[in-house]
Design a protein around this motif. Structure first.
Motif, PDB file in Angstrom:
ATOM      1  N   LEU A  18      30.812  16.998  58.181  1.00  0.00           N
ATOM      2  CA  LEU A  18      30.878  16.658  59.613  1.00  0.00           C
ATOM      3  C   LEU A  18      31.478  15.279  59.860  1.00  0.00           C
ATOM      4  O   LEU A  18      32.079  15.036  60.897  1.00  0.00           O
ATOM      5  N   TRP A  19      31.257  14.391  58.934  1.00  0.00           N
ATOM      6  CA  TRP A  19      31.525  12.979  59.186  1.00  0.00           C
ATOM      7  C   TRP A  19      32.914  12.589  58.709  1.00  0.00           C
ATOM      8  O   TRP A  19      33.225  12.689  57.532  1.00  0.00           O
TER       9      TRP A  19
ATOM     10  N   VAL B   4      20.084  16.326  62.082  1.00  0.00           N
ATOM     11  CA  VAL B   4      21.283  17.152  62.035  1.00  0.00           C
ATOM     12  C   VAL B   4      20.823  18.521  61.532  1.00  0.00           C
ATOM     13  O   VAL B   4      20.451  18.672  60.371  1.00  0.00           O
TER      14      VAL B   4
ATOM     15  N   LEU C 134      30.778  23.546  62.449  1.00  0.00           N
ATOM     16  CA  LEU C 134      31.372  23.057  61.202  1.00  0.00           C
ATOM     17  C   LEU C 134      32.785  23.608  61.101  1.00  0.00           C
ATOM     18  O   LEU C 134      33.015  24.779  61.359  1.00  0.00           O
ATOM     19  N   SER C 135      33.715  22.761  60.705  1.00  0.00           N
ATOM     20  CA  SER C 135      35.083  23.257  60.509  1.00  0.00           C
ATOM     21  C   SER C 135      35.180  23.846  59.112  1.00  0.00           C
ATOM     22  O   SER C 135      34.575  23.349  58.167  1.00  0.00           O
TER      23      SER C 135
ATOM     24  N   TYR D 212      18.732  15.703  57.536  1.00  0.00           N
ATOM     25  CA  TYR D 212      19.388  17.009  57.542  1.00  0.00           C
ATOM     26  C   TYR D 212      18.333  18.112  57.452  1.00  0.00           C
ATOM     27  O   TYR D 212      17.385  18.001  56.678  1.00  0.00           O
TER      28      TYR D 212
ATOM     29  N   LEU E 108      26.939  19.811  55.578  1.00  0.00           N
ATOM     30  CA  LEU E 108      26.800  18.835  56.661  1.00  0.00           C
ATOM     31  C   LEU E 108      27.544  17.538  56.375  1.00  0.00           C
ATOM     32  O   LEU E 108      28.000  16.868  57.306  1.00  0.00           O
TER      33      LEU E 108
ATOM     34  N   GLU F  74      27.277  28.446  61.241  1.00  0.00           N
ATOM     35  CA  GLU F  74      27.962  27.165  61.094  1.00  0.00           C
ATOM     36  C   GLU F  74      27.812  26.295  62.352  1.00  0.00           C
ATOM     37  O   GLU F  74      28.551  25.342  62.538  1.00  0.00           O
TER      38      GLU F  74
ATOM     39  N   VAL G 182      25.829  23.504  64.455  1.00  0.00           N
ATOM     40  CA  VAL G 182      25.051  22.333  64.092  1.00  0.00           C
ATOM     41  C   VAL G 182      24.602  21.630  65.368  1.00  0.00           C
ATOM     42  O   VAL G 182      25.405  21.430  66.290  1.00  0.00           O
TER      43      VAL G 182
ATOM     44  N   LEU H 249      27.649  21.267  67.759  1.00  0.00           N
ATOM     45  CA  LEU H 249      28.942  21.240  67.101  1.00  0.00           C
ATOM     46  C   LEU H 249      29.146  22.492  66.271  1.00  0.00           C
ATOM     47  O   LEU H 249      28.192  23.238  66.033  1.00  0.00           O
TER      48      LEU H 249
END
Length: 159
Positions: free
Chosen positions: A23-24, A96, A157-158, A59, A20, A103, A105, A155
């Motif tokens: 993400l930022w 979150v 996760l990449s 989280y 997580l 994956e 979120v 979202l």
């Protein structure tokens, strides 16, 4: 009743936290999850934004939500002491919620989620987890009901 293994869940949660953090972007992440000064607040990270604002975040990593379709909203953490669950007690601004294995979120404004759930509490199934000493009580909130609400963002996760 579902048996609860704290050590296993902690390991899963810590792995989820590492994911997580990805993400930022352009955000300073302060990990307060093991800081005694933050204990009991439900806050795992403080995100320091470019504009100087500090956003407290909780989280959660859920290993079965992708199969059950539910967010587990904890209302009682310990039924022996009467300790409220994170859903009611967390001081975080955002939850979150990672669906491990997909994956996906959900980034959710926690105070808004709390109000929304409490207005509908009787419509959710209640589940208990027993660790042998006390029980934790949670509500199963269908993720599909959350999608599209103004305080929920989904979202991916990449990799």
């Amino acid at each position: 009743m579902v048996p609860y293994d704290f050590a296993r869940q902690l390991k899963i949660g810590k792995a989820g936290e590492r994911k997580l953090n990805g993400l930022w972007k352009n955000v300073r992440i302060v990990d307060v999850s093991d800081d005694p000064g933050w204990r009991g607040t439900g806050i795992d990270r403080v995100l320091e934004l470019v504009d100087g604002r500090k956003v407290p975040v909780e989280y959660k990593t859920d290993c079965i939500a992708h199969r059950t379709g539910n967010l587990v909203f904890e209302i009682i953490s310990d039924d022996v002491t009467g300790t409220p669950g994170w859903g009611l007690a967390s001081k975080a601004e955002y939850l979150v919620y990672l669906l491990e294995g997909t994956e996906e979120v959900y980034v959710i404004r926690l105070p808004a989620l709390r109000r929304w759930v409490l207005k509908r509490v009787s419509s959710f199934r209640t589940v208990e987890a027993d660790n042998g000493v006390y029980r934790t009580v949670s509500l199963l909130v269908p993720l599909l009901e959350l999608e599209g609400l103004p305080f929920v963002k989904k979202l991916k996760l990449s990799k």
